[in-house]
Enzyme design. Structure first.
Site, PDB file in Angstrom:
ATOM      1  N   CYS A   1       0.829  -1.213   0.000  1.00 49.10           N
ATOM      2  CA  CYS A   1       0.000   0.000   0.000  1.00 49.10           C
ATOM      3  C   CYS A   1       0.859   1.257   0.000  1.00 49.10           C
ATOM      4  CB  CYS A   1      -0.909  -0.018   1.226  1.00 49.10           C
ATOM      5  SG  CYS A   1      -1.761   1.542   1.484  1.00 49.10           S
TER       6      CYS A   1
ATOM      7  N   GLU B   1      -5.963   7.682   7.742  1.00 51.51           N
ATOM      8  CA  GLU B   1      -5.682   8.691   6.703  1.00 51.51           C
ATOM      9  C   GLU B   1      -4.218   9.131   6.716  1.00 51.51           C
ATOM     10  OE1 GLU B   1      -7.394   9.572   4.123  1.00 51.51           O
ATOM     11  OE2 GLU B   1      -9.204   8.523   4.709  1.00 51.51           O
ATOM     12  N   SER B   2      -3.498   8.660   5.699  1.00 50.99           N
ATOM     13  CA  SER B   2      -2.048   8.868   5.659  1.00 50.99           C
ATOM     14  C   SER B   2      -1.641  10.338   5.784  1.00 50.99           C
ATOM     15  CB  SER B   2      -1.480   8.273   4.369  1.00 50.99           C
ATOM     16  OG  SER B   2      -2.075   8.865   3.234  1.00 50.99           O
TER      17      SER B   2
ATOM     18  N   VAL C   1      -6.216   0.817   5.317  1.00 49.83           N
ATOM     19  CA  VAL C   1      -4.938   1.108   5.955  1.00 49.83           C
ATOM     20  C   VAL C   1      -4.282   2.251   5.182  1.00 49.83           C
ATOM     21  CG1 VAL C   1      -4.544  -1.152   6.951  1.00 49.83           C
ATOM     22  CG2 VAL C   1      -3.842  -0.747   4.578  1.00 49.83           C
TER      23      VAL C   1
HETATM   24  N1  LIG Z   1      -7.149   8.124   1.844  1.00 51.71           N
HETATM   25  C1  LIG Z   1      -6.560   6.966   2.457  1.00 51.71           C
HETATM   26  C2  LIG Z   1      -6.447   5.870   1.413  1.00 51.71           C
HETATM   27  C3  LIG Z   1      -5.965   4.548   1.999  1.00 51.71           C
HETATM   28  C4  LIG Z   1      -6.205   3.403   1.041  1.00 51.71           C
HETATM   29  O1  LIG Z   1      -6.923   3.518   0.022  1.00 51.71           O
HETATM   30  N2  LIG Z   1      -5.641   2.247   1.375  1.00 51.71           N
HETATM   31  C5  LIG Z   1      -5.887   1.071   0.602  1.00 51.71           C
HETATM   32  C6  LIG Z   1      -4.658   0.200   0.470  1.00 51.71           C
HETATM   33  S1  LIG Z   1      -3.424   1.005  -0.504  1.00 51.71           S
HETATM   34  C7  LIG Z   1      -6.944   0.241   1.281  1.00 51.71           C
HETATM   35  O2  LIG Z   1      -6.921   0.056   2.480  1.00 51.71           O
HETATM   36  N3  LIG Z   1      -7.861  -0.276   0.462  1.00 51.71           N
HETATM   37  C8  LIG Z   1      -8.942  -1.071   0.923  1.00 51.71           C
HETATM   38  C9  LIG Z   1     -10.248  -0.453   0.480  1.00 51.71           C
HETATM   39  O3  LIG Z   1     -10.241   0.572  -0.193  1.00 51.71           O
HETATM   40  O4  LIG Z   1     -11.275  -0.986   0.845  1.00 51.71           O
HETATM   41  C10 LIG Z   1      -5.198   7.321   3.060  1.00 51.71           C
HETATM   42  O5  LIG Z   1      -4.590   8.287   2.582  1.00 51.71           O
HETATM   43  O6  LIG Z   1      -4.775   6.687   4.039  1.00 51.71           O
END
Ligand SMILES: N[C@@H](CCC(=O)N[C@@H](CS)C(=O)NCC(=O)O)C(=O)O
Length: 191
Positions: free
Chosen positions: A10, A62-63, A50
Protein backbone atom coordinates in the site's frame (compact mmCIF):
# COMPACT_ATOMS: atom_id res chain seq x y z
CA UNK A 1 4.38 2.42 21.66
CA UNK A 2 3.10 3.20 18.19
CA UNK A 3 1.40 0.52 16.12
CA UNK A 4 0.96 0.92 12.39
CA UNK A 5 -1.76 -1.16 10.72
CA UNK A 6 0.05 -1.60 7.52
CA UNK A 7 0.22 -3.36 4.18
CA UNK A 8 3.51 -3.72 2.32
CA UNK A 9 1.94 -3.11 -1.07
CA UNK A 10 0.00 0.00 0.00
CA UNK A 11 1.60 3.29 -1.11
CA UNK A 12 -0.51 5.22 1.42
CA UNK A 13 1.08 3.08 4.15
CA UNK A 14 4.47 3.82 2.59
CA UNK A 15 3.87 7.52 3.20
CA UNK A 16 3.59 6.82 6.91
CA UNK A 17 6.46 4.31 7.01
CA UNK A 18 8.72 6.90 5.38
CA UNK A 19 7.72 9.67 7.81
CA UNK A 20 8.25 7.35 10.81
CA UNK A 21 11.66 6.33 9.47
CA UNK A 22 12.71 9.93 8.76
CA UNK A 23 11.84 10.88 12.31
CA UNK A 24 13.52 7.80 13.77
CA UNK A 25 10.33 6.80 15.59
CA UNK A 26 10.14 3.23 16.83
CA UNK A 27 6.95 1.39 15.99
CA UNK A 28 5.53 -2.02 15.46
CA UNK A 29 3.46 -3.09 12.48
CA UNK A 30 0.39 -5.24 12.09
CA UNK A 31 0.21 -6.40 8.48
CA UNK A 32 -3.35 -6.30 7.17
CA UNK A 33 -4.27 -8.68 4.36
CA UNK A 34 -5.94 -6.38 1.83
CA UNK A 35 -7.42 -9.35 -0.05
CA UNK A 36 -9.09 -10.69 3.08
CA UNK A 37 -9.45 -7.79 5.48
CA UNK A 38 -10.09 -8.72 9.09
CA UNK A 39 -13.40 -7.49 10.54
CA UNK A 40 -11.58 -5.68 13.37
CA UNK A 41 -9.96 -3.20 10.97
CA UNK A 42 -13.41 -1.51 10.70
CA UNK A 43 -13.22 -0.78 14.43
CA UNK A 44 -9.95 1.08 13.83
CA UNK A 45 -11.15 2.76 10.63
CA UNK A 46 -14.82 2.67 9.60
CA UNK A 47 -13.67 2.78 5.96
CA UNK A 48 -11.72 -0.45 6.52
CA UNK A 49 -8.59 1.02 4.98
CA UNK A 50 -4.94 1.11 5.96
CA UNK A 51 -2.83 2.85 7.12
CA UNK A 52 -4.09 3.31 10.66
CA UNK A 53 -1.80 4.58 13.37
CA UNK A 54 -2.40 3.71 17.00
CA UNK A 55 -0.60 5.37 19.85
CA UNK A 56 -1.88 4.18 23.23
CA UNK A 57 -5.65 4.77 23.04
CA UNK A 58 -5.39 7.19 20.12
CA UNK A 59 -6.37 5.71 16.76
CA UNK A 60 -5.91 7.67 13.54
CA UNK A 61 -6.53 6.72 9.90
CA UNK A 62 -5.68 8.69 6.70
CA UNK A 63 -2.05 8.87 5.66
CA UNK A 64 -1.91 12.65 5.12
CA UNK A 65 -3.50 13.32 8.50
CA UNK A 66 -1.27 10.75 10.21
CA UNK A 67 1.82 12.44 8.79
CA UNK A 68 0.59 15.85 9.99
CA UNK A 69 0.06 14.31 13.43
CA UNK A 70 3.57 12.81 13.45
CA UNK A 71 5.02 16.16 12.41
CA UNK A 72 3.34 17.93 15.34
CA UNK A 73 3.85 15.19 17.90
CA UNK A 74 7.50 14.52 16.92
CA UNK A 75 8.70 17.84 15.48
CA UNK A 76 12.33 16.79 14.95
CA UNK A 77 13.57 16.50 12.30
CA UNK A 78 11.03 18.82 10.71
CA UNK A 79 9.35 17.49 7.58
CA UNK A 80 7.60 20.69 6.60
CA UNK A 81 9.77 23.56 5.38
CA UNK A 82 10.35 26.49 7.72
CA UNK A 83 8.95 28.97 5.21
CA UNK A 84 5.13 29.34 5.62
CA UNK A 85 4.57 29.82 1.89
CA UNK A 86 6.52 26.67 1.00
CA UNK A 87 4.69 24.82 3.74
CA UNK A 88 1.31 25.96 2.39
CA UNK A 89 2.36 25.04 -1.14
CA UNK A 90 3.40 21.57 0.04
CA UNK A 91 0.02 21.10 1.72
CA UNK A 92 -1.70 22.20 -1.48
CA UNK A 93 0.13 19.46 -3.37
CA UNK A 94 -0.91 16.85 -0.81
CA UNK A 95 -4.50 18.17 -0.97
CA UNK A 96 -4.50 17.84 -4.76
CA UNK A 97 -2.81 14.46 -4.82
CA UNK A 98 -5.74 12.91 -6.67
CA UNK A 99 -4.54 14.69 -9.81
CA UNK A 100 -1.80 12.05 -9.88
CA UNK A 101 -3.63 9.18 -8.23
CA UNK A 102 -6.64 9.27 -10.58
CA UNK A 103 -4.65 8.52 -13.77
CA UNK A 104 -2.35 6.18 -11.81
CA UNK A 105 -5.24 3.98 -10.65
CA UNK A 106 -6.90 4.32 -14.05
CA UNK A 107 -3.73 2.84 -15.55
CA UNK A 108 -3.78 0.07 -12.96
CA UNK A 109 -7.31 -0.71 -14.18
CA UNK A 110 -6.02 -0.62 -17.75
CA UNK A 111 -8.41 2.18 -18.72
CA UNK A 112 -8.10 3.62 -22.19
CA UNK A 113 -6.07 6.84 -22.33
CA UNK A 114 -4.77 6.41 -18.77
CA UNK A 115 -1.16 6.23 -19.95
CA UNK A 116 -1.44 9.62 -21.63
CA UNK A 117 -3.26 11.13 -18.64
CA UNK A 118 -0.59 9.85 -16.25
CA UNK A 119 2.18 11.14 -18.52
CA UNK A 120 0.53 14.58 -18.50
CA UNK A 121 0.64 14.61 -14.69
CA UNK A 122 4.22 13.36 -14.67
CA UNK A 123 5.10 16.21 -17.04
CA UNK A 124 3.59 18.69 -14.54
CA UNK A 125 5.64 17.22 -11.70
CA UNK A 126 8.71 17.30 -13.94
CA UNK A 127 8.15 21.00 -14.68
CA UNK A 128 7.72 21.72 -10.97
CA UNK A 129 10.95 19.88 -10.14
CA UNK A 130 12.75 21.68 -12.93
CA UNK A 131 12.01 24.92 -11.11
CA UNK A 132 12.81 23.79 -7.55
CA UNK A 133 14.71 21.02 -5.79
CA UNK A 134 11.77 19.46 -3.98
CA UNK A 135 8.03 19.45 -4.49
CA UNK A 136 7.28 22.14 -1.92
CA UNK A 137 10.39 24.21 -2.64
CA UNK A 138 13.92 24.22 -1.33
CA UNK A 139 13.53 21.49 1.30
CA UNK A 140 12.68 17.81 1.26
CA UNK A 141 9.56 17.02 3.23
CA UNK A 142 6.02 15.74 3.52
CA UNK A 143 5.00 16.74 -0.01
CA UNK A 144 7.81 14.60 -1.45
CA UNK A 145 6.87 11.79 0.93
CA UNK A 146 3.23 12.07 -0.16
CA UNK A 147 4.11 11.49 -3.83
CA UNK A 148 7.20 9.30 -3.96
CA UNK A 149 5.57 5.90 -3.22
CA UNK A 150 3.45 6.09 -6.40
CA UNK A 151 6.45 7.05 -8.49
CA UNK A 152 8.37 4.03 -7.20
CA UNK A 153 5.43 1.70 -7.87
CA UNK A 154 4.83 3.21 -11.31
CA UNK A 155 8.47 2.80 -12.33
CA UNK A 156 9.27 -0.54 -10.70
CA UNK A 157 5.96 -2.41 -10.84
CA UNK A 158 4.01 -0.88 -13.71
CA UNK A 159 6.91 -0.27 -16.10
CA UNK A 160 6.01 3.38 -16.49
CA UNK A 161 8.85 5.03 -18.36
CA UNK A 162 10.15 7.96 -16.33
CA UNK A 163 13.17 8.79 -18.51
CA UNK A 164 11.24 11.42 -20.53
CA UNK A 165 10.97 13.35 -17.23
CA UNK A 166 14.60 14.13 -16.27
CA UNK A 167 13.92 16.49 -13.36
CA UNK A 168 11.56 13.89 -11.91
CA UNK A 169 14.09 11.06 -12.29
CA UNK A 170 16.80 13.23 -10.77
CA UNK A 171 14.52 13.96 -7.79
CA UNK A 172 13.77 10.23 -7.47
CA UNK A 173 17.51 9.44 -7.49
CA UNK A 174 18.19 12.03 -4.79
CA UNK A 175 15.32 10.77 -2.67
CA UNK A 176 16.42 7.15 -3.11
CA UNK A 177 19.72 7.99 -1.43
CA UNK A 178 17.80 8.62 1.80
CA UNK A 179 17.63 5.50 4.00
CA UNK A 180 13.89 6.00 4.59
CA UNK A 181 13.19 5.88 0.85
CA UNK A 182 15.80 3.17 0.14
CA UNK A 183 13.88 0.98 2.61
CA UNK A 184 10.75 1.48 0.50
CA UNK A 185 12.65 0.51 -2.64
CA UNK A 186 13.36 -2.81 -0.89
CA UNK A 187 9.69 -3.21 0.04
CA UNK A 188 8.63 -2.57 -3.57
CA UNK A 189 11.30 -4.95 -4.92
CA UNK A 190 10.02 -7.72 -2.62
CA UNK A 191 6.35 -7.40 -3.69
N1 LIG B 1 -7.15 8.12 1.84
C1 LIG B 1 -6.56 6.97 2.46
C2 LIG B 1 -6.45 5.87 1.41
C3 LIG B 1 -5.96 4.55 2.00
C4 LIG B 1 -6.21 3.40 1.04
O1 LIG B 1 -6.92 3.52 0.02
N2 LIG B 1 -5.64 2.25 1.37
C5 LIG B 1 -5.89 1.07 0.60
C6 LIG B 1 -4.66 0.20 0.47
S1 LIG B 1 -3.42 1.01 -0.50
C7 LIG B 1 -6.94 0.24 1.28
O2 LIG B 1 -6.92 0.06 2.48
N3 LIG B 1 -7.86 -0.28 0.46
C8 LIG B 1 -8.94 -1.07 0.92
C9 LIG B 1 -10.25 -0.45 0.48
O3 LIG B 1 -10.24 0.57 -0.19
O4 LIG B 1 -11.27 -0.99 0.84
C10 LIG B 1 -5.20 7.32 3.06
O5 LIG B 1 -4.59 8.29 2.58
O6 LIG B 1 -4.78 6.69 4.04
Amino acid sequence: MITLYDADRCPYCARVRIALAEKGIEYETVEVDLDDRPAWIYEKNPLGRVPVLEEDAFVLPESAVINEYLEERYPEPALWPADPAERAFGRLLVFRFDQLSKPYYALRRDEEGANERLDAELAKLNAALDARSYLSGREYGLADIAYVPWLLHARDRMNVELRPFPALTDWLERLSARPAIAAELDVVAAL
